[in-house]
Scaffold this motif. Structure first.
Motif, PDB file in Angstrom:
ATOM      1  N   UNK A 207      -8.600  -2.997  -3.032  1.00 26.18           N
ATOM      2  CA  UNK A 207      -7.695  -3.639  -2.075  1.00 26.18           C
ATOM      3  C   UNK A 207      -6.824  -4.664  -2.790  1.00 26.18           C
ATOM      4  N   UNK A 208      -7.414  -5.430  -3.693  1.00 23.84           N
ATOM      5  CA  UNK A 208      -6.673  -6.427  -4.458  1.00 23.84           C
ATOM      6  C   UNK A 208      -5.657  -5.758  -5.388  1.00 23.84           C
ATOM      7  N   UNK A 209      -6.036  -4.608  -5.982  1.00 22.85           N
ATOM      8  CA  UNK A 209      -5.138  -3.900  -6.890  1.00 22.85           C
ATOM      9  C   UNK A 209      -3.922  -3.359  -6.152  1.00 22.85           C
ATOM     10  N   UNK A 210      -4.148  -2.777  -4.970  1.00 23.76           N
ATOM     11  CA  UNK A 210      -3.050  -2.195  -4.183  1.00 23.76           C
ATOM     12  C   UNK A 210      -2.348  -3.216  -3.299  1.00 23.76           C
ATOM     13  N   UNK A 211      -3.028  -4.290  -3.004  1.00 17.63           N
ATOM     14  CA  UNK A 211      -2.545  -5.320  -2.074  1.00 17.63           C
ATOM     15  C   UNK A 211      -2.432  -4.795  -0.640  1.00 17.63           C
ATOM     16  N   UNK A 212      -3.251  -3.799  -0.306  1.00 20.19           N
ATOM     17  CA  UNK A 212      -3.338  -3.297   1.069  1.00 20.19           C
ATOM     18  C   UNK A 212      -4.620  -2.512   1.238  1.00 20.19           C
ATOM     19  N   UNK A 213      -5.066  -2.390   2.470  1.00 18.76           N
ATOM     20  CA  UNK A 213      -6.313  -1.655   2.717  1.00 18.76           C
ATOM     21  C   UNK A 213      -6.080  -0.143   2.659  1.00 18.76           C
ATOM     22  N   UNK A 214      -7.184   0.605   2.666  1.00 23.34           N
ATOM     23  CA  UNK A 214      -7.100   2.057   2.499  1.00 23.34           C
ATOM     24  C   UNK A 214      -6.323   2.740   3.625  1.00 23.34           C
TER      25      UNK A 214
ATOM     26  N   UNK B  96      -3.856   1.522   5.539  1.00 25.65           N
ATOM     27  CA  UNK B  96      -2.415   1.264   5.384  1.00 25.65           C
ATOM     28  C   UNK B  96      -1.849   2.044   4.195  1.00 25.65           C
ATOM     29  N   UNK B  97      -2.617   2.108   3.107  1.00 25.40           N
ATOM     30  CA  UNK B  97      -2.184   2.862   1.932  1.00 25.40           C
ATOM     31  C   UNK B  97      -2.040   4.342   2.270  1.00 25.40           C
ATOM     32  N   UNK B  98      -3.029   4.902   2.953  1.00 25.35           N
ATOM     33  CA  UNK B  98      -2.982   6.326   3.313  1.00 25.35           C
ATOM     34  C   UNK B  98      -1.802   6.622   4.236  1.00 25.35           C
TER      35      UNK B  98
ATOM     36  N   UNK C 166       1.413   6.368   2.175  1.00 23.55           N
ATOM     37  CA  UNK C 166       1.497   7.527   1.288  1.00 23.55           C
ATOM     38  C   UNK C 166       1.910   8.775   2.054  1.00 23.55           C
ATOM     39  N   UNK C 167       1.369   8.946   3.233  1.00 26.07           N
ATOM     40  CA  UNK C 167       1.724  10.108   4.057  1.00 26.07           C
ATOM     41  C   UNK C 167       3.212  10.088   4.429  1.00 26.07           C
ATOM     42  N   UNK C 168       3.735   8.916   4.726  1.00 24.54           N
ATOM     43  CA  UNK C 168       5.134   8.817   5.144  1.00 24.54           C
ATOM     44  C   UNK C 168       6.121   9.011   3.995  1.00 24.54           C
ATOM     45  N   UNK C 169       5.769   8.519   2.805  1.00 25.53           N
ATOM     46  CA  UNK C 169       6.749   8.577   1.712  1.00 25.53           C
ATOM     47  C   UNK C 169       6.530   9.732   0.736  1.00 25.53           C
ATOM     48  N   UNK C 170       5.449  10.478   0.874  1.00 21.08           N
ATOM     49  CA  UNK C 170       5.190  11.598  -0.047  1.00 21.08           C
ATOM     50  C   UNK C 170       6.358  12.573  -0.138  1.00 21.08           C
ATOM     51  N   UNK C 171       6.960  13.010   0.972  1.00 17.11           N
ATOM     52  CA  UNK C 171       8.100  13.942   0.824  1.00 17.11           C
ATOM     53  C   UNK C 171       9.287  13.346   0.053  1.00 17.11           C
ATOM     54  N   UNK C 172       9.389  12.034   0.035  1.00 12.00           N
ATOM     55  CA  UNK C 172      10.509  11.382  -0.647  1.00 12.00           C
ATOM     56  C   UNK C 172      10.274  11.177  -2.143  1.00 12.00           C
ATOM     57  N   UNK C 173       9.006  11.050  -2.544  1.00 11.90           N
ATOM     58  CA  UNK C 173       8.730  10.706  -3.949  1.00 11.90           C
ATOM     59  C   UNK C 173       8.045  11.822  -4.733  1.00 11.90           C
ATOM     60  N   UNK C 174       7.731  12.929  -4.089  1.00 12.03           N
ATOM     61  CA  UNK C 174       7.041  14.011  -4.800  1.00 12.03           C
ATOM     62  C   UNK C 174       7.999  14.692  -5.772  1.00 12.03           C
TER      63      UNK C 174
ATOM     64  N   UNK D   5       1.742  12.392  -9.735  1.00 14.99           N
ATOM     65  CA  UNK D   5       1.483  12.608  -8.319  1.00 14.99           C
ATOM     66  C   UNK D   5       1.987  11.465  -7.452  1.00 14.99           C
ATOM     67  N   UNK D   6       2.212  11.732  -6.164  1.00 17.26           N
ATOM     68  CA  UNK D   6       2.723  10.691  -5.275  1.00 17.26           C
ATOM     69  C   UNK D   6       1.776   9.501  -5.126  1.00 17.26           C
ATOM     70  N   UNK D   7       0.472   9.741  -5.139  1.00 20.55           N
ATOM     71  CA  UNK D   7      -0.485   8.638  -5.041  1.00 20.55           C
ATOM     72  C   UNK D   7      -0.388   7.690  -6.218  1.00 20.55           C
ATOM     73  N   UNK D   8      -0.268   8.264  -7.392  1.00 17.80           N
ATOM     74  CA  UNK D   8      -0.146   7.450  -8.598  1.00 17.80           C
ATOM     75  C   UNK D   8       1.191   6.716  -8.617  1.00 17.80           C
ATOM     76  N   UNK D   9       2.254   7.382  -8.207  1.00 15.41           N
ATOM     77  CA  UNK D   9       3.571   6.735  -8.161  1.00 15.41           C
ATOM     78  C   UNK D   9       3.565   5.550  -7.204  1.00 15.41           C
ATOM     79  N   UNK D  10       2.949   5.747  -6.045  1.00 18.24           N
ATOM     80  CA  UNK D  10       2.883   4.671  -5.054  1.00 18.24           C
ATOM     81  C   UNK D  10       2.041   3.507  -5.563  1.00 18.24           C
TER      82      UNK D  10
END
Length: 111
Positions: A62-69, A71-73, A76-84, A95-100
């Motif tokens: 949570x500290x590394x991402x600065x958000x909980x799982x 919110x992150x999920x 990620x679901x919303x922006x995956x089509x834009x950053x894949x 991958x989109x998860x790593x990019x995010x």
């Protein structure tokens, strides 16, 4: 007759040299990527860090991402089509998860 024999032997020698050069080229195989780079998807820093933090210390994840799982999920679901990105013959795309995760970490810390 001697000229004919000399011509045949010269052609034979040239063919032999040509075949030897081709064999040497086949023996010298080049690779596009180093073996340790090909293992990035399995043993890369991102994959190891995400897995370890998720199982051992979710608070640090949570500290590394600065958000909980959750919110992150959702993000990620919303922006995956834009950053894949597409994989190519030369390499696999990040991958989109790593990019995010990298982007969130950079925005949070500047590193």
């Amino acid at each position: 007759m001697d000229d004919e024999k000399a011509l045949v032997s010269a052609v034979t020698v040239l063919i032999g040299l040509s075949l030897r050069k081709k064999r040497k080229r086949k023996e010298k195989k080049r690779t596009w990527a180093k073996p340790w780079l090909l293992r990035k998807g399995i043993q890369g820093a991102f994959q190891n860090l995400e897995t370890e933090l998720l199982t051992e210390d979710p608070e640090q994840l949570h500290n590394f991402r600065r958000m909980d799982d959750a919110a992150y999920a959702e993000l990620l679901q919303k922006i995956t089509p834009l950053i894949i990105r597409k994989d190519t013959v030369m390499r696999q795309a990040i991958g989109p998860g790593e990019r995010l995760s990298i982007t969130l970490r950079y925005l949070a810390t500047g590193e």
